[in-house]
Design a protein around this motif. Structure first.
Motif, PDB file in Angstrom:
ATOM      1  N   PRO A   1     171.691  -0.250  60.831  1.00 35.52           N
ATOM      2  CA  PRO A   1     172.507   0.319  59.669  1.00 35.52           C
ATOM      3  C   PRO A   1     171.663   1.474  59.277  1.00 35.52           C
ATOM      4  N   ARG A   2     172.426   2.589  58.716  1.00 37.66           N
ATOM      5  CA  ARG A   2     171.611   3.527  57.864  1.00 37.66           C
ATOM      6  C   ARG A   2     172.289   3.562  56.621  1.00 37.66           C
ATOM      7  N   LEU A   3     171.432   3.662  55.573  1.00 41.55           N
ATOM      8  CA  LEU A   3     171.677   3.757  54.157  1.00 41.55           C
ATOM      9  C   LEU A   3     172.007   5.186  53.996  1.00 41.55           C
ATOM     10  N   ALA A   4     172.981   5.628  53.162  1.00 45.51           N
ATOM     11  CA  ALA A   4     173.638   7.209  52.797  1.00 45.51           C
ATOM     12  C   ALA A   4     172.621   7.767  52.134  1.00 45.51           C
ATOM     13  N   GLY A   5     172.284   9.198  52.596  1.00 49.01           N
ATOM     14  CA  GLY A   5     171.283  10.016  51.835  1.00 49.01           C
ATOM     15  C   GLY A   5     171.736  10.408  50.429  1.00 49.01           C
ATOM     16  N   ASP A   6     172.956  10.340  49.988  1.00 48.83           N
ATOM     17  CA  ASP A   6     173.200  10.419  48.627  1.00 48.83           C
ATOM     18  C   ASP A   6     173.182   9.102  47.946  1.00 48.83           C
ATOM     19  N   THR A   7     173.020   8.062  48.414  1.00 48.36           N
ATOM     20  CA  THR A   7     172.649   6.853  47.750  1.00 48.36           C
ATOM     21  C   THR A   7     171.033   7.003  47.376  1.00 48.36           C
ATOM     22  N   ALA A   8     170.246   7.374  48.234  1.00 42.79           N
ATOM     23  CA  ALA A   8     168.899   7.326  47.878  1.00 42.79           C
ATOM     24  C   ALA A   8     168.502   8.607  46.933  1.00 42.79           C
ATOM     25  N   PHE A   9     169.451   9.716  46.976  1.00 40.91           N
ATOM     26  CA  PHE A   9     168.960  10.884  46.071  1.00 40.91           C
ATOM     27  C   PHE A   9     169.900  10.287  44.812  1.00 40.91           C
ATOM     28  N   LEU A  10     170.844   9.559  44.537  1.00 37.55           N
ATOM     29  CA  LEU A  10     171.213   9.099  43.394  1.00 37.55           C
ATOM     30  C   LEU A  10     170.161   8.141  42.741  1.00 37.55           C
ATOM     31  N   LEU A  11     169.323   7.247  43.548  1.00 35.16           N
ATOM     32  CA  LEU A  11     168.501   6.337  43.032  1.00 35.16           C
ATOM     33  C   LEU A  11     167.325   7.254  42.487  1.00 35.16           C
ATOM     34  N   HIS A  12     166.884   8.179  43.285  1.00 37.51           N
ATOM     35  CA  HIS A  12     165.822   9.110  43.080  1.00 37.51           C
ATOM     36  C   HIS A  12     166.219  10.025  41.651  1.00 37.51           C
ATOM     37  N   ASP A  13     167.165  10.610  41.613  1.00 34.17           N
ATOM     38  CA  ASP A  13     167.454  11.707  40.571  1.00 34.17           C
ATOM     39  C   ASP A  13     167.995  11.101  39.182  1.00 34.17           C
ATOM     40  N   THR A  14     168.817   9.964  39.271  1.00 32.00           N
ATOM     41  CA  THR A  14     169.141   9.249  38.182  1.00 32.00           C
ATOM     42  C   THR A  14     168.306   8.300  37.531  1.00 32.00           C
ATOM     43  N   PHE A  15     167.722   7.627  38.688  1.00 29.38           N
ATOM     44  CA  PHE A  15     167.103   6.253  38.088  1.00 29.38           C
ATOM     45  C   PHE A  15     165.474   6.471  38.287  1.00 29.38           C
ATOM     46  N   GLY A  16     165.076   7.552  38.897  1.00 27.07           N
ATOM     47  CA  GLY A  16     163.702   7.707  39.044  1.00 27.07           C
ATOM     48  C   GLY A  16     162.997   6.800  40.194  1.00 27.07           C
ATOM     49  N   PHE A  17     163.685   6.389  41.040  1.00 27.09           N
ATOM     50  CA  PHE A  17     163.608   5.370  41.929  1.00 27.09           C
ATOM     51  C   PHE A  17     162.910   6.380  43.361  1.00 27.09           C
TER      52      PHE A  17
END
Length: 889
Positions: free
Chosen positions: A391-407
């Motif tokens: 399974p592959r986690l979507a890139g936009d999900t990873a970006f949301l975590l980084h950009d919005t939550f500082g993950f």
């Protein structure tokens, strides 16, 4: 043998043999191509390459180093650490192979009573470059090593160069055989953990050019002065001498590991994965401690990002050991106590270091709580919807975590991997690139990269550039060199952009937070506009100029001329920075320490250690204290004195700045403001004129920033505000003292009116529902409404309309509602489904995402309600048609 004792023996041994003992340079490298000092020889590169004349013929050091390129290997091997100490001895055209090999063998094999390290010669192997017969002969002569313990290896492992044209040469490495229990026989060539490299000797003897790869280059000649560069890994020798299995168990690291075990209730040595995590914690805490002691602060860029990553990986490892609360208050003191004998500054600066670390942990624990919840949901969704093997986690999900939550992305990658998922890294990187492009779209800079540093070597060899600008604005001088397009040139003509090297200059080069001077360089027949002034290498000042007229050549007489108006403004701003810093410390206390600054004519900003916003009253108090200092006409005194003397007098140094043995100390009002500073300053505080503190903002969880206008710019800002107040008093027909109440009443009335308008518009929206219901069509078992509703004020209105239509269709029917609108010039689409429609396979998130792609944007959401947007309003019909087609499919 303790690590500190090995360090002492090294320095004593080479110090007794005529080597100048050089203190460790900062972990923050002077080399602009490096974030950190990554090897013991980095501070000596200017001397080894001939860029800067050598101040001594031979030297020795124990250099602090940071490398994170192998961060994933930390804890898994016995020797990979992000922070390490490299013992080095260096010769600059003094001694060569025979002496270097002799020193190494003597120190390694001499008895402890004789000051040596007492390694058994029978346990030592060496490797040499396969063509270096001279080194092989010397090893046999000096050490008596048999042929079977001297192995010839190729250029990929036993040849050193920088990757650029310049000095290069073969290497010889010394290895310790840990014995059959640690791996197969066969010597270092087996590349097995059984054989630990402890010393590398680089014989810098050739000039190379046309470097095509690590192993492909042209040797053009022998160097006239051959150099020696060696390095012994302190941690590696320590774990061998202390009889432990790896560097994480030595005396400088093990206390943190033990504390992590204690806090987690798990035993080190019981479970492999737990052991790796404890080693990661021990390594990363020490690395973070040392980075912060050299002035690095957690941030989202450059060095600060590396530090933040180390700290967050520590928190993550503790959580994987079952500890979810804060642990830094227990871990960092352990590392401080283990390192303070070698580096006393970690104890003297621990209050500042611990504040940074503890605040970062608290922030990240909150980030983890929010981000992990979202990531866990995404993992479940990804697994459920995936059809591939992995399974592959979507890139936009990873970006949301980084950009919005500082993950951080590396943490997302780790957690995804633990759950058996890949991450669409290319999509993430693409979104990050788009974000950077947006951030830089409006940024313009007059800074242009300096030439390749090697071009400065001949100029620097002629001596240091003499700076005269503290005393005069115009200085007669001579043109020592000209660089055009990165290449040394004889002259530059009208229209050229060039770098000019002068013997003396009155023009200040950007440093210490102060921007470069504006001005000109003039001479018989030429006029040069100075665009920038920099220090490309230590001791050399380079002027980036545009030739406005004439032609300038090497050897010409010239005069450097500082723009007096700009310099006056620059000195005002720099002195204002000191006044604001002193005022901050007077109001907030000594922990409000400067953490960076920038000033130019008319403007200054100052970053300082603090973790909460300043109240308007506090801001006003700081501004008043600084302006009172201006009013009091405090004397400004500059002195040059020894660094230790300045520090004994209480002079403040900027963390991360590098100071020589002699420093310049600036007093304003005596000890009230006493700082080490090489910038230009006013003669007395009254010459600053005026300070107008215009903003105070956050630049991180533990740092704040104040910005001020200074001098005439400050006055102009006050005058502008006065004009605005006058205009408002006239327009509102209210005296100045009643303006705030009058504006407050207007705002309240406006909000009330907007609320009534919104209620009216919602009522109007509800009247559109029947007409939309009449457009319903049937697709199989689904009832579908897919329409554009024209222009709306907000997506909230569109969402309200969508949900109203869905409710009227009935919760028991299999219905899909997809409405699109023009919201403030941007297309928006919202899709809603009923439970029966979802049972039939209709998913709102997938439908909205597909429509958003047609609109030139992105979207998604839950199965029952989702939205998307884009940039192309004209594509709304095609987007809705795509939804209908998907439902038909």
């Amino acid at each position: 043998m303790q690590t500190a004792e090995i360090r002492r023996r090294w320095l004593d041994y080479f110090g007794d043999r005529g080597h100048t003992v050089v203190p460790s340079a900062s972990l923050v490298s002077d080399d602009p191509s490096l974030l950190f000092t990554v090897a013991g020889m980095v501070p000596f590169i200017p001397y080894l390459t001939g860029l800067v004349p050598t101040p001594y013929p031979r030297a020795t050091s124990v250099q602090k180093c940071i490398r994170t390129n192998d961060i994933e290997e930390v804890g898994k091997t016995p020797r990979h650490g992000t922070f390490f100490q490299m013992n080095g001895n260096f010769s600059f055209g003094d001694y060569f192979k025979e002496e270097a090999i002799g020193y190494a063998w003597e120190l390694l094999t001499s008895s402890e009573e004789a000051g040596g390290l007492a390694f058994d010669p029978a346990d030592l192997w060496v490797t040499v470059y396969e063509e270096d017969d001279e080194a092989i002969a010397l090893w046999k002569k000096i050490a008596g090593l048999p042929d079977e313990r001297i192995q010839r290896l190729g250029k990929d492992t036993n040849y050193w160069h920088t990757g650029q044209p310049g000095p290069a040469g073969p290497c010889s490495e010394i290895f310790f055989d840990r014995g059959p229990a640690f791996g197969a026989d066969g010597g270092p060539a087996t590349d097995d953990d059984r054989y630990v490299e402890i010393w590398n000797l680089v014989f810098m003897q050739y000039q190379i050019e046309n470097v095509r790869s690590k192993v492909d280059f042209d040797i053009v000649r022998e160097l006239p002065n051959k150099n020696i560069d060696t390095g012994m890994g302190l941690e590696r020798v320590a774990f061998l001498k202390q009889g432990v299995d790896n560097m994480y168990e030595i005396d400088q690291v093990r206390p943190v590991l033990d504390k992590a075990a204690e806090l987690s209730g798990r035993r080190y040595g019981a479970v492999h994965d737990d052991d790796v995590r404890m080693r990661v914690i021990a390594d990363h805490v020490r690395s973070s401690l040392m980075l912060m002691s050299d002035g690095v602060r957690p941030s989202n860029e450059g060095r600060g990002y590396i530090l933040r990553r180390l700290l967050r990986r520590t928190v993550r490892s503790m959580r994987l050991l079952g500890v979810e609360g804060a642990t830094f208050p227990q871990l960092f003191p352990e590392s401080r106590d283990a390192m303070k004998s070698a580096y006393p500054e970690v104890e003297t600066d621990f209050d500042r270091i611990s504040r940074l670390a503890y605040a970062e942990e608290e922030t990240f624990l909150r980030t983890l709580a929010a981000g992990t919840t979202i990531l866990d949901e995404a993992v479940v969704t990804t697994r459920a919807s995936s059809t591939g093997a992995t399974p592959r986690l979507a890139g936009d999900t990873a970006f949301l975590l980084h950009d919005t939550f500082g993950f951080p992305i590396d943490l997302t990658l780790e957690i995804a991997a633990e759950n058996g998922l890949d991450v669409d890294r290319s999509a993430f990187d693409s979104l990050m690139s788009e974000q950077r492009a947006r951030a830089k779209a409006d940024a313009k800079s007059r800074k242009v990269a300096l030439a390749d540093l090697s071009v400065y070597s001949d100029f620097r060899a002629k001596g240091e550039t003499v700076f005269t600008g503290y005393d005069v604005l115009d200085t007669p001088t001579r043109v020592l060199g000209i660089i055009v397009d990165g290449v040394s040139a004889d002259r530059a003509v009208a229209g050229d952009i060039a770098e000019v090297i002068l013997a003396e200059t009155s023009l200040y080069a950007e440093s210490g937070g102060q921007d470069a001077d504006a001005g000109t360089i003039v001479g018989a027949g030429f006029d040069l506009e100075v665009l920038d002034v920099q220090k490309p290498v230590k001791g050399l000042i380079s002027h980036r100029v545009q030739v406005r007229s004439g032609e300038v050549g090497v050897g010409d007489s010239a005069t450097s001329v500082v723009d007096p108006v700009y310099r006056r403004g620059a000195t005002q701003a720099h002195s204002a920075t000191h006044l604001i810093h002193a005022a901050l410390r007077e109001v907030l206390g000594p922990e409000a320490h400067q953490a960076g600054s920038y000033n130019k004519a008319g403007y200054m900003r100052l970053d300082f250690n603090w973790n909460q916003a300043l109240s308007p009253a506090t801001r006003g108090e700081i501004e008043e204290i600084a302006n009172n200092a201006i009013r009091d006409d405090l004397p400004v005194v500059t002195r040059e004195l020894a660094l230790d003397e300045a520090r004994s007098m209480g002079a403040m140094a900027l963390f991360g700045e590098k100071y020589g043995e002699t420093v310049r100390m600036v007093d304003i009002g005596g000890p009230w403001s006493r700082e080490l500073c090489a910038g230009t300053h006013v003669g007395s505080s009254s010459q600053v004129g005026l300070i107008n503190l215009i903003s105070e903002t956050s630049v991180g969880s533990t740092n704040r920033r104040v910005e001020s206008l200074v001098g005439l710019d400050a006055f102009r800002e006050f005058a502008s505000e006065r004009a605005i107040v006058a205009q408002l008093t006239s327009s509102l027909r209210a005296p100045r003292e009643q303006l705030a109440d009058r504006v407050g009443d207007l705002v309240a009335n406006l909000k009330s009116a907007e609320k009534r308008i919104a209620e009216f518009e919602r009522a109007q929206l509800s009247t559109r529902v029947p007409a939309l219901l009449e457009t319903a069509t049937t697709i199989g078992d689904l009832t579908v409404v897919a329409q554009t509703v024209g222009a709306l004020r907000s997506t909230d209105d569109l969402r309200s309309l969508v949900t109203s239509v869905r409710e009227r269709l009935g919760s028991h029917s299999a219905s899909v509602v997809a409405l699109a609108a023009d919201v403030s010039g941007k297309p928006a689409v919202i899709v809603a489904t009923t439970e029966s429609a979802r049972g039939a396979g209709a998913r709102a998130g997938q439908l909205a995402k597909g429509a958003a792609a047609v609109l030139g944007g992105g979207g998604g959401g839950k199965d029952d309600l989702a939205q998307g947007g884009g940039s192309d309003v004209g594509a709304i019909p095609q987007a809705l048609a795509g939804i209908v087609a998907a439902l038909r499919g």
